[in-house]
Design an enzyme around this catalytic site. Structure first.
Site, PDB file in Angstrom:
ATOM      1  N   HIS A  17      62.286   9.527  29.010  1.00  0.00           N
ATOM      2  CA  HIS A  17      61.055   9.449  29.461  1.00  0.00           C
ATOM      3  C   HIS A  17      60.984   9.607  30.875  1.00  0.00           C
ATOM      4  O   HIS A  17      62.036   9.515  31.806  1.00  0.00           O
ATOM      5  CB  HIS A  17      60.232   8.174  29.249  1.00  0.00           C
ATOM      6  CG  HIS A  17      58.817   7.955  29.284  1.00  0.00           C
ATOM      7  ND1 HIS A  17      58.317   7.696  30.512  1.00  0.00           N
ATOM      8  CD2 HIS A  17      57.928   8.108  28.326  1.00  0.00           C
ATOM      9  CE1 HIS A  17      56.934   7.722  30.219  1.00  0.00           C
ATOM     10  NE2 HIS A  17      56.852   8.004  28.873  1.00  0.00           N
ATOM     11  N   GLU A  31      57.395   7.704  20.997  1.00  0.00           N
ATOM     12  CA  GLU A  31      57.164   8.573  19.920  1.00  0.00           C
ATOM     13  C   GLU A  31      58.377   8.339  18.504  1.00  0.00           C
ATOM     14  O   GLU A  31      58.409   8.769  17.774  1.00  0.00           O
ATOM     15  CB  GLU A  31      57.654  10.010  20.291  1.00  0.00           C
ATOM     16  CG  GLU A  31      56.766  10.428  21.249  1.00  0.00           C
ATOM     17  CD  GLU A  31      55.425  10.688  20.796  1.00  0.00           C
ATOM     18  OE1 GLU A  31      54.878  10.257  19.928  1.00  0.00           O
ATOM     19  OE2 GLU A  31      54.741  11.474  21.618  1.00  0.00           O
TER      20      GLU A  31
HETATM   21  N1  COA Z   1      68.017  14.191  24.731  1.00  0.00           N
HETATM   22  C1  COA Z   1      68.986  14.862  25.377  1.00  0.00           C
HETATM   23  N2  COA Z   1      69.259  14.855  26.716  1.00  0.00           N
HETATM   24  C2  COA Z   1      68.023  14.626  27.582  1.00  0.00           C
HETATM   25  C3  COA Z   1      66.987  14.199  26.873  1.00  0.00           C
HETATM   26  C4  COA Z   1      67.039  13.963  25.307  1.00  0.00           C
HETATM   27  N3  COA Z   1      65.891  13.411  24.857  1.00  0.00           N
HETATM   28  N4  COA Z   1      65.992  13.782  27.977  1.00  0.00           N
HETATM   29  C5  COA Z   1      66.480  14.160  28.874  1.00  0.00           C
HETATM   30  N5  COA Z   1      67.696  14.758  28.742  1.00  0.00           N
HETATM   31  C6  COA Z   1      68.568  15.151  29.751  1.00  0.00           C
HETATM   32  C7  COA Z   1      68.243  16.477  30.261  1.00  0.00           C
HETATM   33  O1  COA Z   1      68.640  17.758  29.549  1.00  0.00           O
HETATM   34  C8  COA Z   1      68.400  16.524  31.840  1.00  0.00           C
HETATM   35  O2  COA Z   1      69.850  16.965  31.772  1.00  0.00           O
HETATM   36  P1  COA Z   1      70.303  18.124  32.955  1.00  0.00           P
HETATM   37  O3  COA Z   1      70.008  16.878  34.363  1.00  0.00           O
HETATM   38  O4  COA Z   1      71.889  18.270  32.604  1.00  0.00           O
HETATM   39  O5  COA Z   1      69.666  19.033  32.837  1.00  0.00           O
HETATM   40  C9  COA Z   1      68.549  15.024  32.228  1.00  0.00           C
HETATM   41  O6  COA Z   1      68.441  14.291  31.036  1.00  0.00           O
HETATM   42  C10 COA Z   1      67.094  14.789  32.695  1.00  0.00           C
HETATM   43  O7  COA Z   1      66.149  15.259  32.095  1.00  0.00           O
HETATM   44  P2  COA Z   1      64.700  15.590  32.644  1.00  0.00           P
HETATM   45  O8  COA Z   1      64.709  16.778  32.126  1.00  0.00           O
HETATM   46  O9  COA Z   1      64.609  15.482  34.204  1.00  0.00           O
HETATM   47  O10 COA Z   1      63.739  14.486  32.193  1.00  0.00           O
HETATM   48  P3  COA Z   1      62.001  14.411  32.144  1.00  0.00           P
HETATM   49  O11 COA Z   1      61.485  13.257  33.085  1.00  0.00           O
HETATM   50  O12 COA Z   1      61.938  15.830  32.770  1.00  0.00           O
HETATM   51  O13 COA Z   1      61.931  14.528  30.683  1.00  0.00           O
HETATM   52  C11 COA Z   1      61.032  13.782  28.565  1.00  0.00           C
HETATM   53  C12 COA Z   1      61.061  13.314  30.159  1.00  0.00           C
HETATM   54  C13 COA Z   1      60.338  12.970  27.868  1.00  0.00           C
HETATM   55  C14 COA Z   1      60.349  15.272  28.523  1.00  0.00           C
HETATM   56  C15 COA Z   1      62.661  14.135  28.056  1.00  0.00           C
HETATM   57  O14 COA Z   1      63.263  12.834  27.985  1.00  0.00           O
HETATM   58  C16 COA Z   1      62.622  14.875  26.615  1.00  0.00           C
HETATM   59  O15 COA Z   1      62.508  15.935  26.525  1.00  0.00           O
HETATM   60  N6  COA Z   1      62.627  14.016  25.684  1.00  0.00           N
HETATM   61  C17 COA Z   1      62.549  14.580  24.331  1.00  0.00           C
HETATM   62  C18 COA Z   1      61.105  14.861  23.789  1.00  0.00           C
HETATM   63  C19 COA Z   1      60.402  13.523  23.473  1.00  0.00           C
HETATM   64  O16 COA Z   1      60.836  12.493  23.238  1.00  0.00           O
HETATM   65  N7  COA Z   1      59.181  13.747  24.053  1.00  0.00           N
HETATM   66  C20 COA Z   1      58.224  12.456  23.906  1.00  0.00           C
HETATM   67  C21 COA Z   1      57.924  11.833  25.194  1.00  0.00           C
HETATM   68  S1  COA Z   1      56.977  10.459  25.330  1.00  0.00           S
END
Ligand code: COA
Length: 367
Positions: free
Chosen positions: A248, A306
């Site tokens: 998140h 989710e």
């Molecule tokens: N699975 C695997 N790796 C994950 C991950 C996941 N669900 N969520 C984050 N990471 C990793 C990223 O790849 C990133 O790695 P890197 O630094 O090697 O590139 C690191 O963790 C940091 O992630 P970041 O992209 O900065 O997080 P964010 O704050 O932009 O993303 C979400 C938040 C929710 C978009 C992200 O966690 C995600 O894509 N989750 C899956 C989709 C989801 O469940 N969406 C519903 C949200 S309520």
């Protein structure tokens, strides 16, 4: 990439609607912890809390107004033509809201109208794409009961309606998430409430926001049994794919909404009204959490809302393609409350971009 690209940590508005504390794992809606609302207060009462600031002593008038809004939207369905026959539910909702007549009556009537209509549009869309006729609403039924009736074409088991009501309350609002931000930006230009809702629907569609629950179930299907969870999840992470329903932007602990929905699901399964996916979901969550901790020890990645949304909406037998439209049918309450709040500020939201493109040289050439 610069950390400004995702606006993390930037305060873009003041709100009295909800507070997300990502470190403590706490969500307050108008000052109340989400766990004290979901499963306790009905959706109609929560609408009153969001739109008018206080929990109504009697939610009857709002329930009736929502029922009338559903009936009115159903009457108008033929005017939508093919808008609801398209394959994607979120596109259908955008088209349907774009067709809605603006409501001039005093607040909260415009919010009531679009909230009532969205439940009808989502349910009607899900039937049309399954080759079924839309089912007329029962304006006297509670909103969650009527939503399930309109989707399934029969009165729901009371515990299904309770579980769906708890879900709708849980996801009504959540700070400055992407779709709420979109609604506020559009509102700040003095555009209409319906225009703001159409923009918010667009933002909610993507899997990084509201589009994850379908893929969570695809994952549970692919994993199949708790013993296979580790191998499957390792392969996904090795392929550099994200685990849906985990992580998140704000929470550094488990999303408190995941716990609320998990409890609602436990109640459903204990009453024998759900099919028992909770054990698999729990095993996948625990394994995903452990593997993500191994790979990203500095970035806590825990279950988000989710993860259990998917399991709960599946338990009340909503079609997978209807998950995000159902989320929208609840979050529209938050969007509209934010529209009202944003209008009161009267301030255009207009940030700046740091230009990093080419500039003309002294001789005027660009390169
Ligand atoms: N699975 C695997 N790796 C994950 C991950 C996941 N669900 N969520 C984050 N990471 C990793 C990223 O790849 C990133 O790695 P890197 O630094 O090697 O590139 C690191 O963790 C940091 O992630 P970041 O992209 O900065 O997080 P964010 O704050 O932009 O993303 C979400 C938040 C929710 C978009 C992200 O966690 C995600 O894509 N989750 C899956 C989709 C989801 O469940 N969406 C519903 C949200 S309520």
């Amino acid at each position: 990439m610069s950390s400004t690209t995702g606006l993390e940590g930037v305060v873009a508005a003041e709100t009295a609607l909800s507070e997300v504390d990502g470190e403590a794992g706490r969500l307050l809606v108008r000052g109340r912890p989400i766990g004290a609302l979901a499963g306790v207060v009905r959706f109609e009462a929560l609408c009153g809390l969001m739109w008018e600031g206080t929990l109504p002593r009697d939610a009857g008038p709002l329930a009736r107004a929502l029922g009338e809004a559903r009936a009115e939207a159903f009457e108008q369905l033929p005017k939508l033509g093919d808008a609801l026959a398209r394959g994607d539910g979120m596109g259908a909702l955008r088209a349907a809201v774009a067709h809605l007549r603006p409501v001039e009556a005093p607040w909260p009537a415009p919010a009531v109208a679009v909230t009532g209509a969205m439940a009808v549009h989502a349910a009607a869309w899900s039937r049309i794409v399954r080759g079924l006729d839309p089912v007329a609403p029962d304006p006297a039924a509670p909103h969650a009961v009527d939503f399930l009736r309109m989707v399934h074409g029969r009165s729901p088991h009371p515990s299904w309606a309770e579980a769906l009501d708890a879900y709708l309350v849980t996801v009504v609002d959540h700070g400055m998430n992407a779709s709420t931000f979109a609604a506020r930006v559009v509102t700040s230009t003095e555009a209409s409430l319906n225009a703001a809702v159409v923009a918010a629907l667009g933002a909610l569609e993507g899997r990084l926001h509201g589009g994850a629950p379908g893929p969570v179930l695809d994952m549970l299907d692919a994993v199949g049994t708790p013993e296979r969870a580790e191998a499957w999840l390792r392969a996904e992470l090795d392929a550099k794919r994200r685990i849906m329903g985990m992580g998140h932007r704000v929470y550094r602990v488990r999303d408190p909404r995941a716990a609320v929905l998990e409890r609602a699901l436990e109640r459903l399964e204990a009453g024998g009204a759900a099919s028992g996916r909770l054990a698999l979901a729990g095993a996948v969550e625990r394994t995903a959490e452990r593997l993500l901790r191994e790979r990203k020890p500095d970035r806590p990645l825990r279950a988000n809302v989710e993860f259990y949304t998917a399991t709960l909406l599946e338990a009340v037998e909503l079609p997978r393609a209807l998950f995000t439209p159902t989320f929208a049918s609840a979050r529209v309450v938050g969007w509209t409350a934010h529209v009202d709040e944003q209008r009161r500020t009267g301030r255009l939201i207009r940030p700046r971009a740091r230009y990093v493109g080419p500039r003309p040289s002294a001789d005027g050439a660009v390169g």
